[in-house]
Design a protein around this motif. Structure first.
Motif, mmCIF file in Angstrom:
data_model
loop_
_atom_site.group_PDB
_atom_site.id
_atom_site.type_symbol
_atom_site.label_atom_id
_atom_site.label_comp_id
_atom_site.label_asym_id
_atom_site.label_seq_id
_atom_site.Cartn_x
_atom_site.Cartn_y
_atom_site.Cartn_z
ATOM 1 N N UNK A 144 53.439 -17.837 53.541
ATOM 2 C CA UNK A 144 52.940 -18.762 52.355
ATOM 3 C C UNK A 144 53.541 -19.991 52.258
ATOM 4 N N UNK A 145 52.702 -21.212 52.443
ATOM 5 C CA UNK A 145 53.104 -22.451 52.237
ATOM 6 C C UNK A 145 53.514 -22.723 50.531
ATOM 7 N N UNK A 193 51.153 -14.786 43.923
ATOM 8 C CA UNK A 193 51.948 -15.671 45.019
ATOM 9 C C UNK A 193 53.143 -16.255 44.279
ATOM 10 N N UNK A 251 50.623 -26.311 42.085
ATOM 11 C CA UNK A 251 49.439 -26.079 41.425
ATOM 12 C C UNK A 251 49.806 -25.394 39.947
ATOM 13 N N UNK A 257 52.789 -25.971 47.551
ATOM 14 C CA UNK A 257 51.497 -26.204 47.028
ATOM 15 C C UNK A 257 51.143 -25.232 46.053
ATOM 16 N N UNK A 258 51.359 -23.824 46.131
ATOM 17 C CA UNK A 258 51.291 -23.063 44.996
ATOM 18 C C UNK A 258 52.111 -23.315 43.879
ATOM 19 N N UNK A 317 46.518 -15.845 43.308
ATOM 20 C CA UNK A 317 47.511 -17.017 43.008
ATOM 21 C C UNK A 317 48.565 -16.806 42.093
#
Lengths: 341, 256
Positions: free
Chosen positions: A206-207, A190, A214, A210-211, A187
């Motif tokens: 990588x979308x 990313x 988060x 959403x990361x 995580x």
């Protein structure tokens, strides 16, 4: 993180030791003020650590982070006002409300970048500020006193200053540990990829949204919890804790300490609050020999000194205090640290 | 062609009055190296951008491995095996070389909501990343910051990242751009090795490299396909010659 002993690691170890042993020193000298100051430093350091997660590691210029301090603080104080004094309710509630707020702000702001992102996060924080000012039942502009500190069923007595200090310190250490694990995880990689080159992150699959969301929520939660701590610390909340200059202070702590470094925000919080506390007196002392009458007044202009100091750090020590320590590590004999940000 | 891996049909894109892609048809069969050439402004980069999903076409379809991907977002295309390298080097410059490739591997290793264990020492990421770096000859630079490497080496990292995702097809957007002759020669040798095992669509300015590598060539002029065929057919094509009239590249490549 370099495992070998370096000057930087030595300073970090010393800092942690000082934080842990501070109450003992206070007990010996009876200097209660120092404990109050350090409790504040520890709480705001935790808020800065949370901002660093998104700003330093994720490259998200959130300019409304103080909103979470207020939201966490108000949640605790309002529950207390309404007769719910249990910390087992107040603190999770502070976390939940912060998470919800972060989710909404993040969902609306994270699709934008640069100035727009800064402005949207700022706008939401100002909205929270005016909302708090408008809540007549909860004191409006004047703020709301917290009649008693969060109760933990007799397990912890937060009214005891030493106990409260250690609770704050434990939560700061927990936040640091969490951020450390997180930033080295998939995580975290990313997140750092997004900071470095988001277009490329999306191109390799990588979308990213959403990361980022988060991370944004995790940071909001962490900061919301430190807001609940502030409410307990000062026994009081007010809209002022959400004012945009407070968000600026948190940013200054992160930049001053070293963005995207684990301990940077702790150094930054320490440095800024120390300067805020002692710079006025230092300026007064320096002016006194020349102009005894104006010395006290001169102290009020401490920010005129703070500003250029920050400018110098940003211009000449990009990595902040942590970067400075890293540079020293490399130049001091007996050190073998390789370049590491 | 029924067995084509990538099938482009009637692809069009205009920017205001400019037609960047004019009903482009293009088939790339598995295992071939298909080159797209064309003078400056021919719409090569627009084509690549549409293939990767960075731009969406006004009309026409793109099919990849039998499924319609015309409207598929960029990250999903990468996940189904369509990897691209950028014309302008687009790396994570403040991360290490290894981290750059790790991220490329990680993109294909399921979701990244893993908050706890150390990604850099995770064998499932590290081993494929190191293998890809070894394949492009950068294994010994793995722990250096990407910004410390040369332009040519950046292109090698690009290639390693594209390979790391175990793609079914590589879209290479001017991999030789800005390279010196030595670096170019090394890149050509590397592509020759990859060729056959991998389907490659190569957009390239360097004619020498194109004619040395391509199985088939498609020529774009003003967004339109004016010729498509084997290198020797393209070389002999009168319309292509006209399009390139006066361009130094063409003359140099065919002076031999």
């Amino acid at each position: 993180m370099s495992r070998s002993f370096t000057f930087r690691n030595g300073v970090i170890a010393a800092l942690l030791l000082v934080l842990i042993l501070l109450p003992a020193y206070v007990m010996l000298t009876g200097d209660r003020f120092l404990l109050t100051l350090f409790t504040r430093i520890v709480i705001l350091a935790m808020a800065a650590v949370s901002l660093n997660l998104i700003l330093g590691y994720g490259g998200m210029m959130s300019f409304g982070h103080a909103a979470y301090l207020g939201i966490g603080g108000y949640t605790a104080a309002i529950l207390c006002f309404e007769g719910i004094q249990s910390g087992f309710v107040q603190w999770p509630a502070a976390i939940a409300v912060s998470a919800l707020f972060a989710l909404v702000v993040g969902a609306l702001s994270l699709r934008t970048r640069g100035v727009y992102f800064i402005m949207i996060t700022l706008a939401f924080a100002q909205m929270a500020y005016y909302l708090a000012s408008g809540m007549a039942r909860y004191g409006g502009d004047d703020g709301l006193a917290m009649e008693s500190r969060s109760q933990f069923a007799g397990l912890l007595n937060l009214s005891n200053k030493t106990t409260f200090y250690y609770v704050c310190l434990a939560l700061l250490f927990a936040s640091l540990f969490l951020v450390w694990r997180m930033t080295n995880s998939r995580f975290g990689l990313v997140l750092q990829g997004v900071r470095s080159n988001e277009t490329r992150m999306r191109a390799i699959g990588f979308p990213t949204f959403r990361y980022k969301l988060a991370a944004f929520v995790i940071a909001g939660v962490m900061c919301g919890l430190s807001g609940a701590l502030i409410a307990n610390h000062t026994d009081f909340v007010s809209p002022a804790m959400m004012f945009w200059t407070r968000s600026g202070d948190l940013m200054v702590m992160v930049v001053l300490g070293g963005m995207g470094t684990l301990f940077g925000p702790v150094f930054g919080a320490l440095a800024l609050l120390f300067l805020e506390q002692f710079l006025p007196a230092m300026i007064s002392a320096m002016v006194r020999p020349f102009n005894p009458a104006g010395a006290a007044k001169a102290g009020e202009y401490w920010q005129i000194v703070l500003g250029p100091l920050l400018l110098i750090i940003v211009l000449f020590a990009r990595g902040g205090i942590d970067g400075l320590l890293g540079t020293l590590s490399r130049h001091l004999p007996g050190s073998s640290e390789r370049g590491h940000g | 062609m029924a067995d084509a891996l990538l099938q482009v049909a009637g692809l069009s894109k205009r920017f205001g009055g400019i037609v960047a892609s004019d009903a482009i048809d293009l088939d790339v069969v598995p295992g071939e190296l298909h080159a797209v050439i064309g003078p400056n402004g021919a719409g090569k980069t627009t084509l690549i951008a549409q293939l990767t999903g960075q731009l969406h076409a006004d009309s026409g379809t793109i099919r990849f491995a039998e499924s319609d991907i015309t409207k598929m977002p960029m990250y999903e295309r990468s996940l189904i095996g369509l990897a691209r390298s950028f014309q302008i080097t687009s790396l994570f410059l403040d991360l290490t070389v290894l981290e750059n490739v790790l991220l490329a591997v990680q993109a294909h290793a399921g979701h990244s909501f893993r908050f706890w264990s150390d990604a850099r020492s995770d064998a499932a990421l590290r081993e494929p990343a190191m293998a890809a770096l070894a394949r492009v000859g950068l294994a010994d630079r793995a722990l250096q910051r990407a910004s410390a490497l040369s332009h040519g080496e950046h292109r090698q990292i690009e290639l390693a990242m594209a390979l790391a995702g175990k793609p079914r097809m590589l879209l290479l957007d001017e991999p030789m751009a800005g390279m010196g002759p030595d670096e170019s020669a090394r890149m050509v040798a590397m592509l020759r090795e990859l060729k056959g095992g991998l389907t490659i669509l190569l957009v390239e300015h360097d004619m020498e490299a194109v004619f040395a590598l391509a199985d088939r060539i498609t020529v774009l002029v003003y967004g339109r396909v004016i010729a498509s065929g084997r290198p020797e057919e393209i070389r002999a094509n009168a319309e292509v010659r006209r399009a390139y009239l006066g361009e130094g590249d063409w003359e140099r490549a065919h002076a031999r």
